[in-house]
Write an enzyme that holds these catalytic residues in place. Structure first.
Site, PDB file in Angstrom:
ATOM      1  N   LEU A 152       1.081  -1.185  -0.081  1.00  0.00           N
ATOM      2  CA  LEU A 152      -0.060   0.168   0.123  1.00  0.00           C
ATOM      3  C   LEU A 152       0.899   1.117   0.034  1.00  0.00           C
ATOM      4  O   LEU A 152       1.952   1.170   0.496  1.00  0.00           O
ATOM      5  CB  LEU A 152      -0.748   0.023   1.408  1.00  0.00           C
ATOM      6  N   ASP A 153       0.421   2.313  -0.618  1.00  0.00           N
ATOM      7  CA  ASP A 153       1.218   3.452  -0.662  1.00  0.00           C
ATOM      8  C   ASP A 153       1.340   4.049   0.878  1.00  0.00           C
ATOM      9  O   ASP A 153       0.610   3.606   1.753  1.00  0.00           O
ATOM     10  CB  ASP A 153       0.420   4.640  -1.491  1.00  0.00           C
ATOM     11  N   LYS A 154       2.501   4.790   1.018  1.00  0.00           N
ATOM     12  CA  LYS A 154       2.756   5.352   2.294  1.00  0.00           C
ATOM     13  C   LYS A 154       1.562   6.178   2.887  1.00  0.00           C
ATOM     14  O   LYS A 154       1.163   6.029   4.005  1.00  0.00           O
ATOM     15  CB  LYS A 154       3.901   6.386   2.240  1.00  0.00           C
ATOM     16  N   GLU A 155       0.797   6.832   2.092  1.00  0.00           N
ATOM     17  CA  GLU A 155      -0.236   7.656   2.862  1.00  0.00           C
ATOM     18  C   GLU A 155      -1.591   7.066   3.022  1.00  0.00           C
ATOM     19  O   GLU A 155      -2.707   7.270   3.432  1.00  0.00           O
ATOM     20  CB  GLU A 155      -0.652   8.916   1.953  1.00  0.00           C
ATOM     21  N   THR A 156      -1.828   5.562   2.215  1.00  0.00           N
ATOM     22  CA  THR A 156      -2.969   4.972   2.301  1.00  0.00           C
ATOM     23  C   THR A 156      -3.034   4.079   3.669  1.00  0.00           C
ATOM     24  O   THR A 156      -1.943   3.607   4.062  1.00  0.00           O
ATOM     25  CB  THR A 156      -2.992   3.799   1.097  1.00  0.00           C
TER      26      THR A 156
END
Length: 377
Positions: A152-156
């Site tokens: 998952l992306d860092k901000e997700t």
């Protein structure tokens, strides 16, 4: 006769102004006391000083600002940055509290905001760094490290699958690659998608953005263009990737919406690009894709800022409101039935829903009774 010592009673030292007949007043502070003040701190005094400094810093951090905007900023920082500068053991302990499901093959966690999955330039701590520690916390000191099954992306935030064995991790990765895993994301959008449900299937490619801040972004690479009112097919780019996203508006106001997203494909930043450039409804807190030409804090309407309790100058503190809400894994290994996993929204996401006047869908309440539905603690 021996010369009197400096410490002898009655000794007076002439000052440089002795020509005027003035004398120094004998000092009441002894040379011994001066030596004591410059003496290095011993262990006890040093520990007391460090404790006092730590308590003072803690008091400053706990102090609630009187300005409502500053209070809101402090709240956002607390919700989104509290795990980015902690000891690996502290992070592993926090991940152990976020376990949604655990069996002999898999461990499923609710990924927190702001933590990258993998290391890289400027990354101090990532989830892969603490997987050996987490495994030992769960299975003892002889446990082998857990393995990542996807990213998952860092901000997700949201559902993330780990495996005990490398072979099992490869099997789960193959399920993701062959699109056998059903994924559902929730996002808060700026503006409301029209129509309220549909499919975005515009290919995506990476492109360099020229200007003062040269950088790369994912962008749309449509297969068709309009020519004199007619749709004309264009030659496909070798760098473009097929990208398909199903979406449905769950709740909306005139200026924002809660949207459920089902990515059929898994291209980098697919959901963010399809919402921002395909539907003209960027995700709240997406400071990268809200404006194609530059990297800057997302610009929001005065009404939205008022509801969020912020000013435009503080918009950079708004986190990306994208949450991996649910995963459905097909039968795998010794498990003969599909595994449905869902997790609650992070605090900042839920608070933004309330502030913006967006409702949680009623049908979501019944999902808690479905078989194999595991809610985050």
């Amino acid at each position: 006769m021996a010369a009197p010592l400096l410490g002898s009673p009655g000794l007076q030292v002439l000052s440089m102004s002795s020509r005027t007949g003035k004398l120094f007043t004998p000092s009441s502070r002894s040379f011994c006391s001066r030596a004591t003040s410059s003496r290095p701190l011993n262990a006890q005094r040093l520990a007391e000083k460090l404790r006092a400094q730590k308590q003072e810093q803690k008091t400053k951090e706990m102090r609630v600002p009187t300005n409502p905007v500053q209070r809101r900023v402090q709240e956002l920082v607390r919700f989104t940055q509290q795990l980015q500068r902690v000891h690996p053991n502290v992070l592993a302990k926090e991940l152990s509290r976020r376990i949604l499901h655990q069996d002999k093959d898999l461990v499923v966690i609710n990924k927190p905001y702001g933590l990258p999955v993998h290391g890289g330039p400027g990354v101090q701590l990532c989830i892969s760094d603490v997987l050996p520690i987490l495994a030992k916390m769960l299975h003892g000191h002889k446990a082998e490290p857990l393995h990542l099954c996807h990213r998952l992306d860092k901000e997700t935030t949201g559902v993330m699958v780990l495996a005990w064995e490398k072979d099992m991790a490869h099997q789960v990765q193959e399920l993701f690659r062959t699109r056998q895993v059903e994924k559902k994301y929730w996002a808060i959008t700026v503006r409301v998608p029209l129509p309220s449900a549909g499919v975005v299937d515009i290919p995506i490619m990476e492109k360099e953005v020229a200007g003062q801040q040269q950088h790369h972004k994912m962008t749309l690479r449509p297969s068709y263009r309009m020519d004199n009112g007619k749709m004309v097919k264009v030659r496909a780019s070798r760098d473009a990737h097929v990208a398909v996203t199903q979406y449905q508006v769950l709740s909306s106001t005139p200026s924002s919406a809660l949207v459920e997203l089902q990515p059929v494909t898994g291209i980098k930043h697919q959901l963010r690009v399809h919402l921002a450039f395909g539907l003209d409804c960027p995700i709240l807190g997406d400071h990268k894709y809200s404006d194609w030409n530059r990297l800057a804090p997302q610009k929001l309407s005065a009404g939205t800022l008022k509801k969020l309790g912020l000013q435009q100058s503080k918009a950079r503190y708004i986190p990306l409101h994208l949450h991996a809400r649910q995963l459905i894994l097909p039968a795998l290994g010794s498990r003969t039935e599909e595994l449905l996993l869902a997790c609650k929204l992070p605090h900042f996401f839920a608070r933004s829903l309330r502030r913006l006047g967006l409702d949680m869908p009623n049908e979501d309440q019944s999902r808690s009774h479905e078989a194999r539905h595991v809610e985050a603690r």
